[in-house]
Design an enzyme around this catalytic site. Structure first.
Site, short mmCIF file in Angstrom:
data_model
loop_
_atom_site.label_atom_id
_atom_site.label_comp_id
_atom_site.label_asym_id
_atom_site.label_seq_id
_atom_site.Cartn_x
_atom_site.Cartn_y
_atom_site.Cartn_z
N THR A 36 0.76 -1.15 0.30
CA THR A 36 0.00 -0.09 -0.08
C THR A 36 1.00 1.18 -0.13
N ALA A 83 -1.01 -3.84 8.58
CA ALA A 83 -2.31 -3.01 9.24
C ALA A 83 -2.47 -1.91 8.40
N SER A 85 -2.40 1.75 9.51
CA SER A 85 -1.80 2.27 11.05
C SER A 85 -1.84 3.49 11.45
N THR A 130 -1.15 -2.52 19.63
CA THR A 130 -0.92 -1.48 19.88
C THR A 130 -1.13 -1.09 21.32
N ASP A 131 -0.66 -0.05 22.04
CA ASP A 131 -1.16 0.35 23.36
C ASP A 131 -2.30 1.16 23.05
N GLU A 132 -2.87 1.59 22.00
CA GLU A 132 -3.99 2.51 21.70
C GLU A 132 -5.22 1.71 22.06
N TYR A 155 -8.99 3.41 14.27
CA TYR A 155 -7.68 2.60 14.11
C TYR A 155 -7.81 1.59 15.39
N ALA A 157 -9.94 1.07 17.56
CA ALA A 157 -11.07 -0.04 17.62
C ALA A 157 -10.90 -1.26 16.84
N LYS A 159 -8.11 -2.42 15.96
CA LYS A 159 -6.89 -3.21 16.42
C LYS A 159 -7.45 -4.18 17.59
N LYS A 194 3.19 10.27 10.20
CA LYS A 194 3.31 10.31 11.57
C LYS A 194 4.15 11.36 12.04
N LEU A 195 3.93 11.67 13.36
CA LEU A 195 4.63 13.10 13.67
C LEU A 195 6.07 13.37 13.61
N TYR A 346 -4.39 18.54 6.11
CA TYR A 346 -3.84 19.93 6.75
C TYR A 346 -4.49 21.08 5.77
P1 NAD Z 1 3.13 0.87 8.40
O1 NAD Z 1 2.00 1.33 7.91
O2 NAD Z 1 4.36 1.66 8.24
O3 NAD Z 1 3.10 -0.45 7.49
C1 NAD Z 1 2.12 -1.27 7.42
C2 NAD Z 1 2.41 -2.43 6.11
O4 NAD Z 1 1.31 -3.27 6.01
C3 NAD Z 1 2.67 -1.69 4.97
O5 NAD Z 1 4.08 -2.45 4.40
C4 NAD Z 1 1.62 -2.01 4.20
O6 NAD Z 1 1.68 -2.29 2.65
C5 NAD Z 1 1.18 -3.46 4.68
N1 NAD Z 1 -0.22 -3.56 4.51
C6 NAD Z 1 -1.39 -2.60 4.84
N2 NAD Z 1 -2.53 -3.23 4.39
C7 NAD Z 1 -2.12 -4.54 3.95
C8 NAD Z 1 -3.03 -5.67 3.48
N3 NAD Z 1 -4.25 -5.35 3.34
N4 NAD Z 1 -2.46 -6.67 3.22
C9 NAD Z 1 -0.94 -6.87 2.96
N5 NAD Z 1 -0.17 -5.87 3.65
C10 NAD Z 1 -0.89 -4.55 4.01
O7 NAD Z 1 2.77 0.25 9.90
P2 NAD Z 1 3.82 0.28 11.23
O8 NAD Z 1 3.67 1.59 11.78
O9 NAD Z 1 4.92 -0.55 10.68
O10 NAD Z 1 2.79 -0.65 12.09
C11 NAD Z 1 2.90 -2.18 11.82
C12 NAD Z 1 2.16 -2.59 13.05
O11 NAD Z 1 2.48 -2.43 14.09
C13 NAD Z 1 0.60 -2.55 12.59
O12 NAD Z 1 -0.14 -3.54 12.98
C14 NAD Z 1 0.46 -1.35 13.98
O13 NAD Z 1 -0.75 -1.31 14.21
C15 NAD Z 1 1.22 -1.77 15.05
N6 NAD Z 1 1.93 -0.92 15.89
C16 NAD Z 1 2.56 0.37 15.35
C17 NAD Z 1 3.07 1.37 16.31
C18 NAD Z 1 3.69 2.52 15.52
O14 NAD Z 1 4.10 3.40 16.42
N7 NAD Z 1 3.94 2.58 14.22
C19 NAD Z 1 3.08 1.02 17.37
C20 NAD Z 1 2.56 -0.23 18.01
C21 NAD Z 1 1.77 -0.90 17.19
O1 DAU Z 2 0.65 4.26 20.60
C1 DAU Z 2 0.98 3.55 19.38
C2 DAU Z 2 0.47 4.18 17.98
O2 DAU Z 2 1.38 5.23 17.84
C3 DAU Z 2 0.33 3.04 16.81
O3 DAU Z 2 -0.34 2.13 17.18
C4 DAU Z 2 -0.06 3.97 15.75
O4 DAU Z 2 0.24 2.89 14.50
C5 DAU Z 2 0.96 5.19 15.41
O5 DAU Z 2 0.63 5.95 14.32
C6 DAU Z 2 0.78 5.90 16.71
O6 DAU Z 2 -0.33 6.61 16.96
P1 DAU Z 2 -0.37 8.26 17.37
O7 DAU Z 2 -1.73 8.77 16.65
O8 DAU Z 2 -0.02 8.41 18.64
O9 DAU Z 2 1.08 8.64 16.39
P2 DAU Z 2 1.00 10.19 15.52
O10 DAU Z 2 2.39 10.03 15.01
O11 DAU Z 2 0.04 10.22 14.32
O12 DAU Z 2 0.81 11.32 16.52
C7 DAU Z 2 1.67 11.41 17.59
C8 DAU Z 2 1.16 12.41 18.26
O13 DAU Z 2 1.19 13.74 17.91
C9 DAU Z 2 -0.35 12.39 18.82
O14 DAU Z 2 -0.87 13.09 19.72
C10 DAU Z 2 -0.96 13.44 17.62
C11 DAU Z 2 0.15 14.49 17.30
N1 DAU Z 2 0.33 15.05 15.95
C12 DAU Z 2 0.28 14.07 15.07
C13 DAU Z 2 0.39 14.69 13.61
C14 DAU Z 2 0.58 13.51 12.46
C15 DAU Z 2 0.12 16.46 15.61
O15 DAU Z 2 0.05 17.23 16.58
N2 DAU Z 2 0.28 16.82 14.42
C16 DAU Z 2 0.50 15.97 13.48
O16 DAU Z 2 0.57 16.46 12.30
#
Ligand code: NAD
Ligand code: DAU
Length: 347
Positions: A36, A83, A85, A130-132, A155, A157, A159, A194-195, A346
């Site tokens: 994706t 996922a 994400s 995830t912790d969310e 998201y 919900a 997970k 992501k942030l 944005y």
């Molecule tokens: P990401 O969005 O960077 O990567 C997701 C990957 O899944 C991508 O390579 C995408 O192509 C693939 N994908 C999406 N839909 C698909 C489908 N239908 N079939 C096959 N592949 C598909 O995500 P990430 O940040 O690397 O997160 C990975 C996992 O870890 C997720 O399950 C997420 O919920 C969990 N997680 C993420 C964080 C975080 O901070 N990023 C924290 C805790 C848990």
């Molecule tokens: O806690 C784990 C989760 O962390 C993962 O499960 C998710 O996949 C991952 O995306 C992440 O979720 P968050 O929503 O916490 O991450 P994000 O980077 O989107 O945002 C971090 C914080 O920053 C959140 O409080 C929202 C804020 N933010 C985010 C963006 C994208 C901003 O203030 N401005 C922004 O433009």
């Protein structure tokens, strides 16, 4: 051992794939990814020719395809990361999250169950969550493995729903599973929605830094390579049927994190101190924005001896260096569709 890693071309998945391919030459690692917008094979260029690595392009929601690969490769173990994400995208298009995160997870669970139901010996379905799913904390307290689920975004919900199904398959069909719930990851190869990578990219390009609400939201940040190390440890030493929380012992209010990032960026870009901070713009808040996440990671620490290997300042510095040294990667992923997403999100 044939191991299926789903979502291995994404941010965390690519670090998990690399670690397993390099550390365990006797394991055959199959990376299944739909590629994706978030999936990028550039993330794995350095290991793509290794003899124990195979890439399979496909969608976890495609039941026929998933059955066919389980039939062909008889995966002993699955590490399920694929996922949708990003919370902001889930607010705009919740159904996409149900499809991949709930239905896709169910399809994998069924394929795994149908392949091994007569003998689950030494088999494992490891679900990355995830912790969310725990919802939000107030000013005090920590999420433990016993905290009730209370997800607030589409998201989280989706997970939470997949976590429940994994556990239900364990109870109902004796399917051997592990679940880990991790806090916010940061590091190289994270998609710049992501942030942290979004703000790094904006600072490089002198664009404003959109801080949601008053910026007083708190997250617990973990370096992605430390998450991959934890996954490796739990995969090998975790107790089947258990949940482990993974976190960085590292809480930051968004605005404080952004100021630290600005300071490091000014230094690395040789800009006068204070230049990047002037880009901060407070914008409309995220709907349903969770106030605070913080993980109690004492179970994995006490039982398995895991703890983060780098401080946040070190990890952030390594992360910035990677983005500055990989501007082509950044340019490639931010062309085309990304521009449309950015406009919509944005304005
Ligand atoms: P990401 O969005 O960077 O990567 C997701 C990957 O899944 C991508 O390579 C995408 O192509 C693939 N994908 C999406 N839909 C698909 C489908 N239908 N079939 C096959 N592949 C598909 O995500 P990430 O940040 O690397 O997160 C990975 C996992 O870890 C997720 O399950 C997420 O919920 C969990 N997680 C993420 C964080 C975080 O901070 N990023 C924290 C805790 C848990
Ligand atoms: O806690 C784990 C989760 O962390 C993962 O499960 C998710 O996949 C991952 O995306 C992440 O979720 P968050 O929503 O916490 O991450 P994000 O980077 O989107 O945002 C971090 C914080 O920053 C959140 O409080 C929202 C804020 N933010 C985010 C963006 C994208 C901003 O203030 N401005 C922004 O433009």
């Amino acid at each position: 051992m044939n191991i299926l890693v789903t979502g291995g071309a994404g941010f965390i998945g690519s670090h998990v794939v690399r670690l397993f391919v390099e550390k365990y030459p006797n394991y055959l690692i199959f990376n299944l990814d739909a590629l994706t917008y978030a999936g990028n094979l550039e993330n794995l260029k350095d290991i793509e020719d290794k003899s124990n690595y195979t890439f399979l392009k496909g969608d976890i929601t495609d039941e026929v395809f998933i059955s066919s690969i389980f039939e062909a490769y008889k995966f002993d173990r699955v590490i399920h990361l694929a996922a949708e994400s990003h919370v902001d995208r889930s607010i705009k298009d919740p159904l996409a999250f149900v499809k991949t995160n709930v239905i896709g997870s169910m399809i994998l669970l069924n394929a795994f169950k149908n392949t091994w139901k007569d003998d689950f010996n030494n088999k494992l379905f490891y679900h990355i969550s995830t912790d969310e799913v725990y919802g939000t904390l107030g000013e005090a307290g920590l999420f433990t493995e016993k905290t009730s689920y209370n997800p607030n975004s589409p998201y989280s919900a989706s997970k939470a729903s997949s976590d429940h199904f994994v556990r239900a398959y364990g109870e109902t069909y004796n399917l051997p599973y592990l679940i880990t719930n991790c806090s916010n990851n940061y590091g190289q190869n994270q998609f710049p929605e992501k942030l942290i990578p979004l703000f790094i990219n904006n600072i490089i390009n002198n664009k404003s830094l959109p801080v949601y609400g008053d910026g007083n939201y708190t997250r617990d940040w973990l370096y992605v390579i430390d998450h991959a190390r934890a996954i490796d440890l739990i995969f090998h030493k975790g107790t089947i049927g258990e949940t482990y929380n993974i976190g960085g012992f590292n809480e930051w209010k968004n605005i404080d994190l952004v100021k630290l990032l600005c300071k490091q960026m000014d230094y690395k870009l040789n800009r006068p101190e204070g230049t990047s901070q002037k880009l901060i713009a407070y914008v409309k808040d995220r709907p349903g924005h969770d106030l605070r996440y913080a993980i109690d990671a004492s179970k994995i620490n006490k039982e398995l001896g895991w703890k983060p290997s780098v401080t946040f300042e070190e990890g952030l510095s390594l992360t910035i260096d990677w983005y500055l040294n990989n501007e082509d990667w950044l340019k490639n992923v931010t062309s085309g569709e990304y521009q449309k997403y950015y406009q919509k999100q944005y304005n």
